[in-house]
Design a protein around this motif. Sequence first.
Motif, short mmCIF file in Angstrom:
data_model
loop_
_atom_site.label_atom_id
_atom_site.label_comp_id
_atom_site.label_asym_id
_atom_site.label_seq_id
_atom_site.Cartn_x
_atom_site.Cartn_y
_atom_site.Cartn_z
N GLY A 4 -0.93 -84.89 -22.84
CA GLY A 4 -2.11 -85.07 -23.47
C GLY A 4 -2.59 -83.78 -24.12
O GLY A 4 -1.89 -83.02 -24.33
N TYR A 5 -4.01 -83.77 -24.46
CA TYR A 5 -4.34 -82.77 -25.42
C TYR A 5 -5.86 -82.31 -25.02
O TYR A 5 -6.70 -83.19 -24.58
CB TYR A 5 -4.59 -83.43 -26.70
N ASN A 6 -6.00 -80.82 -25.25
CA ASN A 6 -7.35 -80.48 -25.15
C ASN A 6 -7.74 -79.47 -26.11
O ASN A 6 -9.21 -79.45 -26.54
CB ASN A 6 -7.65 -79.82 -23.55
N LEU A 7 -6.88 -78.86 -26.80
CA LEU A 7 -7.40 -78.01 -27.89
C LEU A 7 -6.07 -77.75 -28.90
O LEU A 7 -4.79 -78.05 -28.40
CB LEU A 7 -7.83 -76.74 -27.37
N PRO A 8 -6.48 -77.22 -30.09
CA PRO A 8 -5.20 -76.98 -31.18
C PRO A 8 -4.54 -75.88 -30.75
O PRO A 8 -5.09 -75.09 -30.00
CB PRO A 8 -5.71 -77.00 -32.41
N VAL A 9 -3.25 -75.79 -30.78
CA VAL A 9 -2.22 -74.49 -30.49
C VAL A 9 -1.22 -74.61 -31.48
O VAL A 9 -0.71 -75.68 -31.93
CB VAL A 9 -2.05 -74.54 -29.08
N ALA A 10 -0.68 -73.34 -31.93
CA ALA A 10 0.60 -73.33 -32.63
C ALA A 10 1.35 -72.00 -31.90
O ALA A 10 0.99 -71.07 -31.52
CB ALA A 10 0.21 -73.23 -34.05
N MET A 11 2.85 -72.29 -32.19
CA MET A 11 3.70 -71.20 -31.83
C MET A 11 4.77 -71.07 -33.15
O MET A 11 5.21 -71.79 -33.81
CB MET A 11 4.37 -71.57 -30.54
N VAL A 12 4.92 -69.68 -33.47
CA VAL A 12 5.81 -69.57 -34.60
C VAL A 12 6.44 -67.90 -34.44
O VAL A 12 5.66 -67.03 -33.84
CB VAL A 12 4.77 -69.60 -35.72
N PRO A 13 7.57 -67.98 -35.02
CA PRO A 13 8.17 -66.47 -34.89
C PRO A 13 7.47 -65.67 -35.82
O PRO A 13 7.16 -65.89 -36.95
CB PRO A 13 9.55 -66.70 -34.84
N VAL A 14 7.61 -64.50 -35.34
CA VAL A 14 6.65 -63.26 -36.13
C VAL A 14 7.83 -63.02 -37.17
O VAL A 14 9.13 -62.50 -36.66
CB VAL A 14 6.23 -62.09 -35.32
N GLY A 15 7.84 -62.94 -38.61
CA GLY A 15 8.85 -62.55 -39.38
C GLY A 15 9.65 -63.62 -39.65
O GLY A 15 10.63 -63.42 -40.56
N GLY A 16 9.57 -64.82 -39.12
CA GLY A 16 10.62 -65.99 -39.49
C GLY A 16 11.72 -65.66 -38.96
O GLY A 16 12.30 -64.73 -38.07
N GLY A 17 12.75 -66.45 -39.23
CA GLY A 17 14.25 -66.15 -38.85
C GLY A 17 15.01 -67.56 -39.42
O GLY A 17 14.32 -68.53 -39.55
N ILE A 18 16.48 -67.53 -39.10
CA ILE A 18 17.08 -68.62 -39.69
C ILE A 18 16.93 -69.83 -38.58
O ILE A 18 17.04 -69.62 -37.33
CB ILE A 18 18.77 -68.14 -39.42
N GLY A 19 16.48 -70.82 -39.10
CA GLY A 19 16.18 -72.23 -38.31
C GLY A 19 15.08 -72.04 -37.65
O GLY A 19 14.79 -73.24 -37.18
N CYS A 20 14.36 -71.12 -37.97
CA CYS A 20 13.02 -71.10 -37.22
C CYS A 20 12.05 -72.14 -37.87
O CYS A 20 12.00 -72.18 -38.94
CB CYS A 20 12.49 -69.78 -36.94
N GLY A 21 10.86 -72.36 -37.11
CA GLY A 21 9.87 -73.28 -37.79
C GLY A 21 8.62 -73.12 -36.77
O GLY A 21 8.66 -72.29 -35.97
N VAL A 22 7.46 -73.94 -37.25
CA VAL A 22 6.27 -73.80 -36.79
C VAL A 22 6.19 -74.89 -35.67
O VAL A 22 6.15 -76.09 -36.19
CB VAL A 22 5.00 -73.83 -37.83
N ALA A 23 6.03 -74.64 -34.43
CA ALA A 23 5.71 -75.70 -33.49
C ALA A 23 4.11 -75.86 -33.11
O ALA A 23 3.44 -74.98 -33.09
CB ALA A 23 6.31 -75.47 -32.25
N SER A 24 3.37 -77.09 -33.49
CA SER A 24 1.97 -76.86 -33.55
C SER A 24 1.30 -78.28 -33.17
O SER A 24 1.92 -79.36 -33.78
CB SER A 24 1.36 -76.38 -34.87
#
Length: 262
Positions: free
Chosen positions: A149-169
């Motif tokens: 389920g859901y209660n509030l917005p949230v995101a996870m992202v690597p600092v500085g990026g990286g190969i194959g990385c992305g935003v989960a949100s």
Amino acid sequence: MPVVGKQKLQFKNSQSPRNPFFILGRPLQRLCAAQKSGIDLILVNNCKESIWPGMVGGAGHGTPADGGFHLGFGEEIILNVPQGWSGRIWGRQGCCFNEQGHGECETGDCSGLLHCNGVSGVPPATVVEMTLGTSNSPLHFYDVSLVDGYNLPVAMVPVGGGIGCGVASCESDLNVCCPSALEVRKGGRVVGCKSACLAMNTAKFCCTGNYSTPNTCKPTIYSHLFKAICPRAYSFAYDDSSSLHKCMASRYLVTFCPPSPY
């Protein structure tokens, strides 16, 4: 896997610059370069109100910061976890605790405890999941999940990026468009949106029994709604292809109520 020991925390309070290293009544220690042998998880509260992040380690993994703490608007905390740590993080809202750390939260409550200490949050709650390396792979896996389920917005992202990385949100407010059958109301307002599994409690919606494989567990009308609003989050149990991220970074930013678009 090593068990997480006592974590070194760093706290920044943009509203209280005179006391930037104090939380839960205890002074905190800065992260020195010699101490930072693991991975930094930077938790930031961008919501217009206080939240109480909850954390729990996966099987065989300890829980940083006793599993829960207060985070005011504009505040951040840095948790250093060891390579290979696995667990989940979620935000709790509308909490009230006494001096012994007992009370309750409107959403994400963990047995009425400030420090969850291994107790998961009560759904519905938006959950950040991660496995920061395994015995077979150095890759880090992470996602934002609406399966509980859901209660509030949230995101996870690597600092500085990286190969194959992305935003989960999930950056949007699902509570404003939650179907009435999934609504959780308190005080006359919607504070959470249940998963179809929690609301219907059937094998089809929960991907159990005869529906427990990728071939038989398919997205429902509710999953399609969640996916349309939050395309970078898990909408049902086997929503891997567009929701699970792989990366190798030394620091990750977890933002509650991230700016939209992120």
